[in-house]
Design an enzyme around this catalytic site. Structure first.
Site, PDB file in Angstrom:
ATOM      1  N   ARG A  92      -7.386  -8.542   2.750  1.00 41.63           N
ATOM      2  CA  ARG A  92      -7.848  -7.595   3.760  1.00 41.63           C
ATOM      3  C   ARG A  92      -9.138  -6.903   3.329  1.00 41.63           C
ATOM      4  O   ARG A  92     -10.037  -6.691   4.113  1.00 41.63           O
ATOM      5  CB  ARG A  92      -6.755  -6.548   3.990  1.00 41.63           C
ATOM      6  CG  ARG A  92      -7.221  -5.317   4.741  1.00 41.63           C
ATOM      7  CD  ARG A  92      -6.047  -4.531   5.279  1.00 41.63           C
ATOM      8  NE  ARG A  92      -5.122  -5.409   5.965  1.00 41.63           N
ATOM      9  CZ  ARG A  92      -3.790  -5.259   5.963  1.00 41.63           C
ATOM     10  NH1 ARG A  92      -3.238  -4.274   5.306  1.00 41.63           N
ATOM     11  NH2 ARG A  92      -3.023  -6.107   6.603  1.00 41.63           N
ATOM     12  N   TYR A  93      -9.192  -6.502   2.072  1.00 39.88           N
ATOM     13  CA  TYR A  93     -10.355  -5.781   1.550  1.00 39.88           C
ATOM     14  C   TYR A  93     -11.302  -6.779   0.888  1.00 39.88           C
ATOM     15  O   TYR A  93     -10.881  -7.853   0.480  1.00 39.88           O
ATOM     16  CB  TYR A  93      -9.903  -4.747   0.528  1.00 39.88           C
ATOM     17  CG  TYR A  93      -9.009  -3.662   1.079  1.00 39.88           C
ATOM     18  CD1 TYR A  93      -9.542  -2.610   1.815  1.00 39.88           C
ATOM     19  CD2 TYR A  93      -7.639  -3.684   0.848  1.00 39.88           C
ATOM     20  CE1 TYR A  93      -8.721  -1.601   2.298  1.00 39.88           C
ATOM     21  CE2 TYR A  93      -6.814  -2.680   1.331  1.00 39.88           C
ATOM     22  CZ  TYR A  93      -7.359  -1.639   2.057  1.00 39.88           C
ATOM     23  OH  TYR A  93      -6.540  -0.637   2.533  1.00 39.88           O
ATOM     24  N   ARG A  96     -10.222  -7.473  -3.229  1.00 45.89           N
ATOM     25  CA  ARG A  96      -8.874  -7.522  -3.792  1.00 45.89           C
ATOM     26  C   ARG A  96      -7.876  -8.148  -2.826  1.00 45.89           C
ATOM     27  O   ARG A  96      -8.059  -8.082  -1.614  1.00 45.89           O
ATOM     28  CB  ARG A  96      -8.390  -6.135  -4.215  1.00 45.89           C
ATOM     29  CG  ARG A  96      -8.504  -5.055  -3.152  1.00 45.89           C
ATOM     30  CD  ARG A  96      -8.690  -3.702  -3.835  1.00 45.89           C
ATOM     31  NE  ARG A  96      -8.610  -2.580  -2.914  1.00 45.89           N
ATOM     32  CZ  ARG A  96      -9.619  -2.172  -2.153  1.00 45.89           C
ATOM     33  NH1 ARG A  96     -10.759  -2.837  -2.141  1.00 45.89           N
ATOM     34  NH2 ARG A  96      -9.467  -1.122  -1.364  1.00 45.89           N
ATOM     35  N   CYS A 105      14.398  -7.621  -4.057  1.00 39.20           N
ATOM     36  CA  CYS A 105      14.116  -6.275  -4.553  1.00 39.20           C
ATOM     37  C   CYS A 105      15.341  -5.741  -5.290  1.00 39.20           C
ATOM     38  O   CYS A 105      16.460  -6.165  -5.015  1.00 39.20           O
ATOM     39  CB  CYS A 105      13.824  -5.318  -3.400  1.00 39.20           C
ATOM     40  SG  CYS A 105      12.334  -5.735  -2.503  1.00 39.20           S
ATOM     41  N   CYS A 109      15.239  -0.728   0.396  1.00 37.39           N
ATOM     42  CA  CYS A 109      14.930   0.580   0.961  1.00 37.39           C
ATOM     43  C   CYS A 109      14.993   0.461   2.478  1.00 37.39           C
ATOM     44  O   CYS A 109      14.393  -0.446   3.059  1.00 37.39           O
ATOM     45  CB  CYS A 109      13.541   1.013   0.526  1.00 37.39           C
ATOM     46  SG  CYS A 109      13.299   0.811  -1.255  1.00 37.39           S
ATOM     47  N   CYS A 112      11.633   0.240   4.457  1.00 39.50           N
ATOM     48  CA  CYS A 112      10.614  -0.673   3.917  1.00 39.50           C
ATOM     49  C   CYS A 112       9.654  -1.211   4.987  1.00 39.50           C
ATOM     50  O   CYS A 112      10.070  -1.615   6.062  1.00 39.50           O
ATOM     51  CB  CYS A 112      11.293  -1.841   3.221  1.00 39.50           C
ATOM     52  SG  CYS A 112      10.107  -3.016   2.532  1.00 39.50           S
ATOM     53  N   ARG A 114       8.195  -3.932   4.763  1.00 37.66           N
ATOM     54  CA  ARG A 114       8.405  -5.383   4.871  1.00 37.66           C
ATOM     55  C   ARG A 114       9.867  -5.703   5.155  1.00 37.66           C
ATOM     56  O   ARG A 114      10.389  -6.719   4.702  1.00 37.66           O
ATOM     57  CB  ARG A 114       7.914  -6.058   3.597  1.00 37.66           C
ATOM     58  CG  ARG A 114       6.494  -5.622   3.268  1.00 37.66           C
ATOM     59  CD  ARG A 114       5.682  -6.669   2.547  1.00 37.66           C
ATOM     60  NE  ARG A 114       4.322  -6.164   2.358  1.00 37.66           N
ATOM     61  CZ  ARG A 114       3.849  -5.660   1.207  1.00 37.66           C
ATOM     62  NH1 ARG A 114       4.611  -5.638   0.129  1.00 37.66           N
ATOM     63  NH2 ARG A 114       2.607  -5.218   1.143  1.00 37.66           N
ATOM     64  N   ASP A 272       4.994   3.993   7.671  1.00 37.64           N
ATOM     65  CA  ASP A 272       4.457   2.981   8.587  1.00 37.64           C
ATOM     66  C   ASP A 272       5.324   2.854   9.840  1.00 37.64           C
ATOM     67  O   ASP A 272       6.491   3.246   9.853  1.00 37.64           O
ATOM     68  CB  ASP A 272       4.384   1.618   7.878  1.00 37.64           C
ATOM     69  CG  ASP A 272       3.307   1.601   6.795  1.00 37.64           C
ATOM     70  OD1 ASP A 272       2.276   2.268   6.974  1.00 37.64           O
ATOM     71  OD2 ASP A 272       3.510   0.910   5.781  1.00 37.64           O
ATOM     72  N   ASP A 309      -1.760   4.123   6.269  1.00 34.27           N
ATOM     73  CA  ASP A 309      -2.128   2.714   6.263  1.00 34.27           C
ATOM     74  C   ASP A 309      -2.271   2.362   7.748  1.00 34.27           C
ATOM     75  O   ASP A 309      -1.274   2.260   8.470  1.00 34.27           O
ATOM     76  CB  ASP A 309      -1.048   1.874   5.566  1.00 34.27           C
ATOM     77  CG  ASP A 309      -1.652   0.698   4.807  1.00 34.27           C
ATOM     78  OD1 ASP A 309      -2.760   0.261   5.182  1.00 34.27           O
ATOM     79  OD2 ASP A 309      -1.006   0.198   3.866  1.00 34.27           O
ATOM     80  N   LYS A 316      -5.922   1.383   4.239  1.00 35.00           N
ATOM     81  CA  LYS A 316      -5.530   2.750   3.894  1.00 35.00           C
ATOM     82  C   LYS A 316      -6.673   3.723   4.154  1.00 35.00           C
ATOM     83  O   LYS A 316      -7.790   3.499   3.737  1.00 35.00           O
ATOM     84  CB  LYS A 316      -5.140   2.794   2.423  1.00 35.00           C
ATOM     85  CG  LYS A 316      -3.932   1.917   2.112  1.00 35.00           C
ATOM     86  CD  LYS A 316      -3.674   1.850   0.624  1.00 35.00           C
ATOM     87  CE  LYS A 316      -2.565   0.871   0.302  1.00 35.00           C
ATOM     88  NZ  LYS A 316      -2.999  -0.531   0.420  1.00 35.00           N
TER      89      LYS A 316
HETATM   90  C1  LIG Z   1      -2.769  -1.473  -0.397  1.00 38.47           C
HETATM   91  C2  LIG Z   1      -3.391  -2.770  -0.357  1.00 38.47           C
HETATM   92  C3  LIG Z   1      -4.330  -3.148  -1.323  1.00 38.47           C
HETATM   93  C4  LIG Z   1      -4.738  -2.237  -2.470  1.00 38.47           C
HETATM   94  O1  LIG Z   1      -5.400  -1.104  -2.032  1.00 38.47           O
HETATM   95  P1  LIG Z   1      -5.917  -0.019  -3.072  1.00 38.47           P
HETATM   96  O2  LIG Z   1      -6.353   1.096  -2.211  1.00 38.47           O
HETATM   97  O3  LIG Z   1      -7.011  -0.671  -3.842  1.00 38.47           O
HETATM   98  O4  LIG Z   1      -4.771   0.324  -3.969  1.00 38.47           O
HETATM   99  C5  LIG Z   1      -4.897  -4.390  -1.218  1.00 38.47           C
HETATM  100  N1  LIG Z   1      -4.592  -5.222  -0.211  1.00 38.47           N
HETATM  101  C6  LIG Z   1      -3.711  -4.891   0.744  1.00 38.47           C
HETATM  102  C7  LIG Z   1      -3.426  -5.850   1.836  1.00 38.47           C
HETATM  103  C8  LIG Z   1      -3.073  -3.656   0.695  1.00 38.47           C
HETATM  104  O5  LIG Z   1      -2.181  -3.323   1.639  1.00 38.47           O
HETATM  105  S1  SF4 Z   2      10.014  -0.505  -0.411  1.00 35.43           S
HETATM  106 FE1  SF4 Z   2      10.513  -2.587   0.340  1.00 35.43          FE
HETATM  107  S2  SF4 Z   2       9.464  -3.944  -1.068  1.00 35.43           S
HETATM  108 FE2  SF4 Z   2       9.578  -1.960  -2.077  1.00 35.43          FE
HETATM  109  S3  SF4 Z   2      11.483  -2.041  -3.301  1.00 35.43           S
HETATM  110 FE3  SF4 Z   2      11.980  -1.096  -1.341  1.00 35.43          FE
HETATM  111  S4  SF4 Z   2      12.702  -2.812  -0.096  1.00 35.43           S
HETATM  112 FE4  SF4 Z   2      11.548  -3.712  -1.789  1.00 35.43          FE
END
Ligand SMILES: *Cc1c(COP(=O)(O)O)cnc(C)c1O
Ligand code: SF4
Length: 371
Positions: A92-93, A96, A105, A109, A112, A114, A272, A309, A316
């Site tokens: 996305r960025y 990174r 996991c 949670c 979560c 995801r 989220d 986010d 973010k």
């Molecule tokens: C959070 C995230 C990152 C890392 O973001 P930082 O602000 O550098 O910690 C990188 N890629 C994705 C898709 C993310 O959600």
């Molecule tokens: S927040 Fe989601 S990915 Fe993170 S430990 Fe909990 S269940 Fe797993």
């Protein structure tokens, strides 16, 4: 079997055991657990003190997960699947990427992001890893990778090492980060062997996940100490949640406790827009109030960024209480400190170039005289 694997096996996974251990009627959450898996490790179970406390709410399934706010909730609110050039990788960025190493996991949670896939079978295959490495090889701008999931520390040492080793062969990849909830929920996983393994792949960072001071036990402190001794800088991410940590005092205590176990608070996330998590979400004003209560009042080291986010993959965005920069012009800046006192900071004169490049902006209303 190692101790951590025994601990996983002894975790609560089914509704009958949940009823026996915590008195939640099995039938009230059976459908939910079919849809969204449950896991409560013995360590986390031992920290639950009463029905509805901060840890209970995070890990015990609730019928509220079925009431969705269809107007704004999404299965994949951050559009991670759209931003995925090869399976399991999110780009996305600019510099990174995020890699899903496994869907497993230590605990599941209930809030979560995801929720759509955690707990389902699935771990990075060797072919998939090859695709990921090829993609990064072809994208020289990538210098940082975050191992995520699920939780990357859920895989056994040799599989984790296979991933780390393959990534370290990419010359332009500078840093590796691991995002994990393991140290706080399954501390027995942090073994000397694991630390020895991780140490070989520096610069390696870890971002842990903590939401409430009650998660910081002596076992957790020891696990974090071992990681820190292995030279791994530790950060922490926290999700702001209704009835769990949505007041300044709880957050203050959490942040101070984290620093004391050598973990630097990194982010507080606005929750989220995930399907089935409406009961966790707070208003943004609460987050702003919390950040104002932290900044200046406790060590700057203990103050994380509060971020939203942004839905649909906006990334973010750091949110700051607006009122700290009250006024700016050619000559001076007026700021407000944590005690709400005003201060003047005289500016150096802008060079001709600076004056051209950034026409001065006037923020907020004209200030009252501060002296
Ligand atoms: C959070 C995230 C990152 C890392 O973001 P930082 O602000 O550098 O910690 C990188 N890629 C994705 C898709 C993310 O959600
Ligand atoms: S927040 Fe989601 S990915 Fe993170 S430990 Fe909990 S269940 Fe797993």
């Amino acid at each position: 079997m190692e101790q951590w694997q025994k601990d996983l096996k002894a975790s609560i996974h089914d509704v009958e055991t949940l009823e026996k251990e915590l008195g939640v009627p099995a039938d009230s959450v059976r459908d939910i657990v079919d849809k969204y898996p449950m896991r409560i490790t013995p360590h986390v179970l031992a920290q639950i003190k009463e029905n509805g406390d901060a840890l209970w709410k995070q890990v015990v399934p609730s019928p509220e997960e079925e009431t969705s706010d269809a107007a704004c909730e999404m299965e994949d609110p951050l559009h991670e699947e759209k931003d995925s050039p090869v399976p399991n990788l999110v780009h996305r960025y600019p510099d990174r990427v995020l890699l899903f190493v496994t869907n497993q996991c230590p605990i599941y949670c209930r809030f979560c992001t995801r929720k759509r896939f955690v707990g389902s079978p699935g771990t990075l295959t060797p072919e998939n890893l090859k695709q990921v490495v090829n993609y990064i090889q072809e994208h020289k701008e990538i210098r940082d990778i975050i191992l995520s999931g699920g939780d990357p520390l859920m895989v056994v040492d040799f599989l984790l090492e296979r991933v780390l080793k393959a990534l370290r062969e990419i010359d332009h990849l500078e840093i590796i980060r691991i995002g994990t909830r393991v140290p706080g929920s399954l501390p027995s996983r942090i073994t000397e062997e694991l630390c020895t393994l991780l140490k070989k792949y520096h610069p390696l960072y870890m971002n842990l996940h903590f939401n409430h001071p009650s998660e910081i036990t002596p076992e957790v402190a020891k696990a974090c100490g071992m990681l820190a001794d292995a030279g791994i800088p530790l950060g922490s991410q926290t999700v702001l949640m209704e009835g769990i940590n949505d007041d300044p005092e709880t957050m203050k205590t959490l942040m101070k406790k984290l620093l004391a176990i050598r973990v630097k608070p990194y982010y507080i996330y606005q929750a989220d827009l995930v399907q089935g998590t409406a009961h966790f979400r707070t208003r943004v004003e609460k987050g702003l109030k919390i950040i104002s209560a932290l900044r200046g009042h406790i060590s700057g080291m203990a103050v994380p960024h509060y971020v939203i986010d942004a839905p649909q993959g906006g990334g973010k965005v750091a949110i700051l209480p607006q009122e700290t920069l009250l006024y700016i012009d050619d000559d001076e800046v007026i700021v407000k400190n944590y005690e709400e006192k005003l201060f003047k900071y005289p500016q150096p004169k802008p060079t001709e170039k600076e004056a051209e490049e950034s026409p001065l902006t006037l923020y907020m209303a004209p200030h009252q005289d501060s002296d």
